[in-house]
Design a protein around this motif. Structure first.
Motif, PDB file in Angstrom:
ATOM      1  N   THR A 116      -4.722 -81.362  -9.879  1.00  0.00           N
ATOM      2  CA  THR A 116      -3.472 -82.230  -9.752  1.00  0.00           C
ATOM      3  C   THR A 116      -3.362 -83.543 -10.453  1.00  0.00           C
ATOM      4  OG1 THR A 116      -3.282 -81.171  -7.628  1.00  0.00           O
ATOM      5  CG2 THR A 116      -1.621 -83.142  -8.161  1.00  0.00           C
ATOM      6  N   GLN A 117      -4.166 -84.325 -10.115  1.00  0.00           N
ATOM      7  CA  GLN A 117      -4.331 -85.677 -10.918  1.00  0.00           C
ATOM      8  C   GLN A 117      -4.384 -85.542 -12.471  1.00  0.00           C
ATOM      9  OE1 GLN A 117      -3.528 -88.411  -9.227  1.00  0.00           O
ATOM     10  NE2 GLN A 117      -3.303 -86.964  -7.600  1.00  0.00           N
ATOM     11  N   SER A 118      -5.345 -84.596 -12.996  1.00  0.00           N
ATOM     12  CA  SER A 118      -5.252 -84.405 -14.362  1.00  0.00           C
ATOM     13  C   SER A 118      -4.074 -83.973 -14.782  1.00  0.00           C
ATOM     14  CB  SER A 118      -6.476 -83.473 -14.613  1.00  0.00           C
ATOM     15  OG  SER A 118      -7.756 -83.876 -14.085  1.00  0.00           O
ATOM     16  N   ALA A 119      -3.396 -82.972 -14.313  1.00  0.00           N
ATOM     17  CA  ALA A 119      -2.093 -82.267 -14.865  1.00  0.00           C
ATOM     18  C   ALA A 119      -1.169 -83.540 -14.626  1.00  0.00           C
ATOM     19  CB  ALA A 119      -1.983 -81.313 -14.093  1.00  0.00           C
ATOM     20  N   LEU A 120      -0.953 -84.211 -13.597  1.00  0.00           N
ATOM     21  CA  LEU A 120      -0.081 -85.203 -13.552  1.00  0.00           C
ATOM     22  C   LEU A 120      -0.130 -86.586 -14.565  1.00  0.00           C
ATOM     23  CD1 LEU A 120       2.166 -86.103 -12.025  1.00  0.00           C
ATOM     24  CD2 LEU A 120       0.977 -87.518 -10.287  1.00  0.00           C
ATOM     25  N   ARG A 121      -1.328 -86.728 -15.018  1.00  0.00           N
ATOM     26  CA  ARG A 121      -1.447 -87.569 -15.800  1.00  0.00           C
ATOM     27  C   ARG A 121      -1.045 -87.195 -17.325  1.00  0.00           C
ATOM     28  NH1 ARG A 121      -6.390 -88.658 -13.280  1.00  0.00           N
ATOM     29  NH2 ARG A 121      -7.536 -87.359 -14.622  1.00  0.00           N
ATOM     30  N   GLU A 122      -1.228 -86.050 -17.577  1.00  0.00           N
ATOM     31  CA  GLU A 122      -1.079 -85.205 -18.856  1.00  0.00           C
ATOM     32  C   GLU A 122       0.527 -85.027 -18.927  1.00  0.00           C
ATOM     33  OE1 GLU A 122      -0.961 -83.563 -22.553  1.00  0.00           O
ATOM     34  OE2 GLU A 122      -2.473 -84.679 -21.450  1.00  0.00           O
ATOM     35  N   LEU A 155     -14.711 -77.595 -11.703  1.00  0.00           N
ATOM     36  CA  LEU A 155     -15.377 -77.825 -10.188  1.00  0.00           C
ATOM     37  C   LEU A 155     -16.422 -78.976 -10.425  1.00  0.00           C
ATOM     38  CD1 LEU A 155     -15.918 -74.463  -8.497  1.00  0.00           C
ATOM     39  CD2 LEU A 155     -14.809 -76.425  -7.450  1.00  0.00           C
ATOM     40  N   ARG A 156     -17.341 -78.697 -11.607  1.00  0.00           N
ATOM     41  CA  ARG A 156     -18.176 -79.770 -11.789  1.00  0.00           C
ATOM     42  C   ARG A 156     -17.630 -81.144 -12.223  1.00  0.00           C
ATOM     43  NH1 ARG A 156     -21.846 -79.739 -17.231  1.00  0.00           N
ATOM     44  NH2 ARG A 156     -23.107 -81.754 -16.608  1.00  0.00           N
ATOM     45  N   ALA A 157     -16.520 -81.094 -12.901  1.00  0.00           N
ATOM     46  CA  ALA A 157     -15.910 -82.475 -13.187  1.00  0.00           C
ATOM     47  C   ALA A 157     -15.369 -83.145 -11.807  1.00  0.00           C
ATOM     48  CB  ALA A 157     -14.792 -82.219 -14.189  1.00  0.00           C
ATOM     49  N   ALA A 158     -14.708 -82.165 -10.982  1.00  0.00           N
ATOM     50  CA  ALA A 158     -14.049 -82.660  -9.636  1.00  0.00           C
ATOM     51  C   ALA A 158     -15.243 -83.312  -8.740  1.00  0.00           C
ATOM     52  CB  ALA A 158     -13.732 -81.569  -8.801  1.00  0.00           C
ATOM     53  N   SER A 159     -16.593 -82.543  -8.832  1.00  0.00           N
ATOM     54  CA  SER A 159     -17.759 -82.960  -8.002  1.00  0.00           C
ATOM     55  C   SER A 159     -18.272 -84.502  -8.592  1.00  0.00           C
ATOM     56  CB  SER A 159     -18.569 -82.054  -8.359  1.00  0.00           C
ATOM     57  OG  SER A 159     -20.019 -82.600  -7.434  1.00  0.00           O
ATOM     58  N   ILE A 160     -18.268 -84.637 -10.106  1.00  0.00           N
ATOM     59  CA  ILE A 160     -18.689 -85.900 -10.707  1.00  0.00           C
ATOM     60  C   ILE A 160     -17.613 -87.033 -10.167  1.00  0.00           C
ATOM     61  CG2 ILE A 160     -18.751 -87.068 -12.788  1.00  0.00           C
ATOM     62  CD1 ILE A 160     -19.769 -84.455 -13.965  1.00  0.00           C
ATOM     63  N   ARG A 161     -16.384 -86.661  -9.923  1.00  0.00           N
ATOM     64  CA  ARG A 161     -15.199 -87.575  -9.684  1.00  0.00           C
ATOM     65  C   ARG A 161     -15.231 -87.848  -8.068  1.00  0.00           C
ATOM     66  NH1 ARG A 161     -11.154 -88.950 -13.314  1.00  0.00           N
ATOM     67  NH2 ARG A 161     -12.573 -89.560 -15.224  1.00  0.00           N
ATOM     68  N   ASN A 162     -16.063 -87.093  -7.197  1.00  0.00           N
ATOM     69  CA  ASN A 162     -16.140 -87.115  -5.734  1.00  0.00           C
ATOM     70  C   ASN A 162     -14.780 -86.628  -5.277  1.00  0.00           C
ATOM     71  OD1 ASN A 162     -17.698 -87.422  -3.588  1.00  0.00           O
ATOM     72  ND2 ASN A 162     -17.071 -89.689  -3.283  1.00  0.00           N
TER      73      ASN A 162
END
Length: 114
Positions: free
Chosen positions: A62-68, A47-54
């Motif tokens: 989803t985007q992180s898993a897709l990149r991996e 949640l913190r990382a998502a907030s930083i990425r707005n």
């Protein structure tokens, strides 16, 4: 590690094992949702990382898993070779060596085509 001699030069050859897998079947009828189990600490960090990425948690995960996933698929499907090795591959395709005894035995053991 095997070795190959070409034009009097000894080249080390890496031996690769190839595993063929099939794509997993759909686990659920509705493919729009996926449940994840995680500790509260992991969820807080995501949640913190998502907030930083707005963005929201769903989009971030989803985007992180897709990149991996793309990186894993690329690593499994792409073989990088040097220019010298690429030229050797092309040369072997254009001028294949004569079949050895094992290849001839394997071909002979194949069922007759209809």
């Amino acid at each position: 590690m095997a070795h190959d001699t070409v034009h009097g030069i000894l080249y080390p050859l890496k031996v690769y094992k190839i595993q063929v897998t099939t794509m997993p079947r759909t686990a659920v009828k509705n493919n729009l949702r996926m449940s994840l189990r995680m500790t509260p600490e992991v969820k807080t960090k995501l949640l913190r990382a998502a907030s930083i990425r707005n963005t929201d948690l769903t989009n971030f995960v989803t985007q992180s898993a897709l990149r991996e996933a793309e990186a894993v698929i690329h690593e499994a499907e792409v073989i990088q070779v040097t220019e010298r090795d690429f030229q050797r591959i092309l040369d072997l395709l254009d001028n294949p060596p004569p079949p050895n005894a094992k290849l001839l035995a394997a071909a002979k053991a194949l069922p007759a085509s209809t």
